[in-house]
Design a protein around this motif. Structure first.
Motif, PDB file in Angstrom:
ATOM      1  N   ASN A  70      -0.996  15.436  21.936  1.00  0.00           N
ATOM      2  CA  ASN A  70      -0.033  16.388  21.402  1.00  0.00           C
ATOM      3  C   ASN A  70       0.661  15.977  20.110  1.00  0.00           C
ATOM      4  OD1 ASN A  70       0.010  18.394  23.683  1.00  0.00           O
ATOM      5  ND2 ASN A  70       0.484  16.510  24.784  1.00  0.00           N
ATOM      6  N   CYS A  71       0.698  14.693  19.805  1.00  0.00           N
ATOM      7  CA  CYS A  71       1.544  14.218  18.702  1.00  0.00           C
ATOM      8  C   CYS A  71       0.763  13.595  17.541  1.00  0.00           C
ATOM      9  CB  CYS A  71       2.533  13.175  19.214  1.00  0.00           C
ATOM     10  SG  CYS A  71       3.442  13.657  20.682  1.00  0.00           S
ATOM     11  N   ALA A  72      -0.372  12.974  17.845  1.00  0.00           N
ATOM     12  CA  ALA A  72      -1.079  12.148  16.864  1.00  0.00           C
ATOM     13  C   ALA A  72      -1.539  12.920  15.632  1.00  0.00           C
ATOM     14  CB  ALA A  72      -2.274  11.455  17.517  1.00  0.00           C
ATOM     15  N   ALA A  73      -1.746  14.211  15.761  1.00  0.00           N
ATOM     16  CA  ALA A  73      -2.210  14.979  14.608  1.00  0.00           C
ATOM     17  C   ALA A  73      -1.150  15.065  13.508  1.00  0.00           C
ATOM     18  CB  ALA A  73      -2.625  16.380  15.048  1.00  0.00           C
ATOM     19  N   CYS A  74       0.118  15.004  13.878  1.00  0.00           N
ATOM     20  CA  CYS A  74       1.192  15.165  12.894  1.00  0.00           C
ATOM     21  C   CYS A  74       2.096  13.944  12.745  1.00  0.00           C
ATOM     22  CB  CYS A  74       2.073  16.348  13.267  1.00  0.00           C
ATOM     23  SG  CYS A  74       1.210  17.922  13.288  1.00  0.00           S
ATOM     24  N   HIS A  75       2.084  13.049  13.725  1.00  0.00           N
ATOM     25  CA  HIS A  75       3.034  11.934  13.727  1.00  0.00           C
ATOM     26  C   HIS A  75       2.325  10.596  13.860  1.00  0.00           C
ATOM     27  CE1 HIS A  75       6.605  14.473  14.375  1.00  0.00           C
ATOM     28  NE2 HIS A  75       5.807  15.212  15.125  1.00  0.00           N
ATOM     29  N   LYS A  76       2.875   9.605  13.162  1.00  0.00           N
ATOM     30  CA  LYS A  76       2.551   8.213  13.422  1.00  0.00           C
ATOM     31  C   LYS A  76       3.796   7.609  14.047  1.00  0.00           C
ATOM     32  CE  LYS A  76      -1.021   7.480  10.080  1.00  0.00           C
ATOM     33  NZ  LYS A  76      -1.779   6.459   9.455  1.00  0.00           N
ATOM     34  N   VAL A  77       3.609   6.503  14.722  1.00  0.00           N
ATOM     35  CA  VAL A  77       4.748   5.924  15.420  1.00  0.00           C
ATOM     36  C   VAL A  77       5.704   5.246  14.451  1.00  0.00           C
ATOM     37  CG1 VAL A  77       5.446   4.237  17.157  1.00  0.00           C
ATOM     38  CG2 VAL A  77       3.467   5.685  17.571  1.00  0.00           C
ATOM     39  N   GLN A  78       5.184   4.473  13.510  1.00  0.00           N
ATOM     40  CA  GLN A  78       6.044   3.659  12.670  1.00  0.00           C
ATOM     41  C   GLN A  78       6.293   4.199  11.273  1.00  0.00           C
ATOM     42  OE1 GLN A  78       3.831   0.000  13.142  1.00  0.00           O
ATOM     43  NE2 GLN A  78       5.446  -0.795  14.476  1.00  0.00           N
ATOM     44  N   LYS A  79       5.505   5.155  10.813  1.00  0.00           N
ATOM     45  CA  LYS A  79       5.743   5.676   9.472  1.00  0.00           C
ATOM     46  C   LYS A  79       5.522   7.175   9.422  1.00  0.00           C
ATOM     47  CE  LYS A  79       1.178   4.447   7.692  1.00  0.00           C
ATOM     48  NZ  LYS A  79       0.463   3.736   6.671  1.00  0.00           N
ATOM     49  N   ARG A  80       6.099   7.789   8.420  1.00  0.00           N
ATOM     50  CA  ARG A  80       6.028   9.234   8.247  1.00  0.00           C
ATOM     51  C   ARG A  80       4.602   9.684   7.940  1.00  0.00           C
ATOM     52  NH1 ARG A  80       8.894  13.467   7.816  1.00  0.00           N
ATOM     53  NH2 ARG A  80       8.487  15.125   6.336  1.00  0.00           N
ATOM     54  N   MET A  81       4.223  10.792   8.540  1.00  0.00           N
ATOM     55  CA  MET A  81       2.950  11.435   8.236  1.00  0.00           C
ATOM     56  C   MET A  81       3.328  12.887   7.910  1.00  0.00           C
ATOM     57  SD  MET A  81      -0.483  10.997  10.496  1.00  0.00           S
ATOM     58  CE  MET A  81      -1.247  12.539  10.913  1.00  0.00           C
TER      59      MET A  81
END
Length: 136
Positions: A70-81
């Motif tokens: 659900n999240c990996a397409a738009c978000h990285k954990v440590q930096k902005r995507m």
């Protein structure tokens, strides 16, 4: 004749360069995005790699599956995507219940909205938080 060919190549190269810049800067409407819940792929993609050489707990593995789907397409954990870094979201919503409310009600963060995950349970939010927090 040779100089005409050079001019044509230079103009074509400049045109492709400008087209690339225009396409790069297109701003898509938030309403045009569709929520996706793809299953966890057998091989990680989109630059999402587990941060560990060690084994993750069952709670963190469940959170990783939620993140990948659900999240990996738009978000990285440590930096902005496309979206903000998820560690930054955890700082803004420090408890499981606040994080859960943010995800199901889609409160704005940094002027943008995340998808609404109305079916996300408090336990799922806790699993996702544990996975994200494990990156620290």
């Amino acid at each position: 004749m040779k100089s005409n060919t050079s001019v044509i190549y230079a103009v074509a190269l400049l045109g492709f360069f400008l087209l690339g810049i225009i396409l790069w800067n297109i701003d898509y409407d938030e309403d045009s995005y569709v929520e996706c819940s793809t299953p966890l792929p057998p091989v990680l993609f989109c630059g999402t790699v587990s941060p560990y050489n060690k084994d993750l707990s069952d709670q963190e593995l469940a959170g990783e599956a939620i993140y990948q789907a659900n999240c990996a397409a738009c978000h990285k954990v440590q930096k902005r995507m496309t979206g903000p870094a998820l560690l930054k979201v955890l700082q803004a919503y420090p408890s499981d219940s606040l994080f859960h409310k943010y995800l199901i009600k889609s409160k704005p963060l940094e002027g943008k909205r995340c998808f609404q995950f109305e079916k996300l349970t408090l336990e799922n939010a806790s699993q996702l938080r544990d996975f994200i927090a494990a990156y620290k």
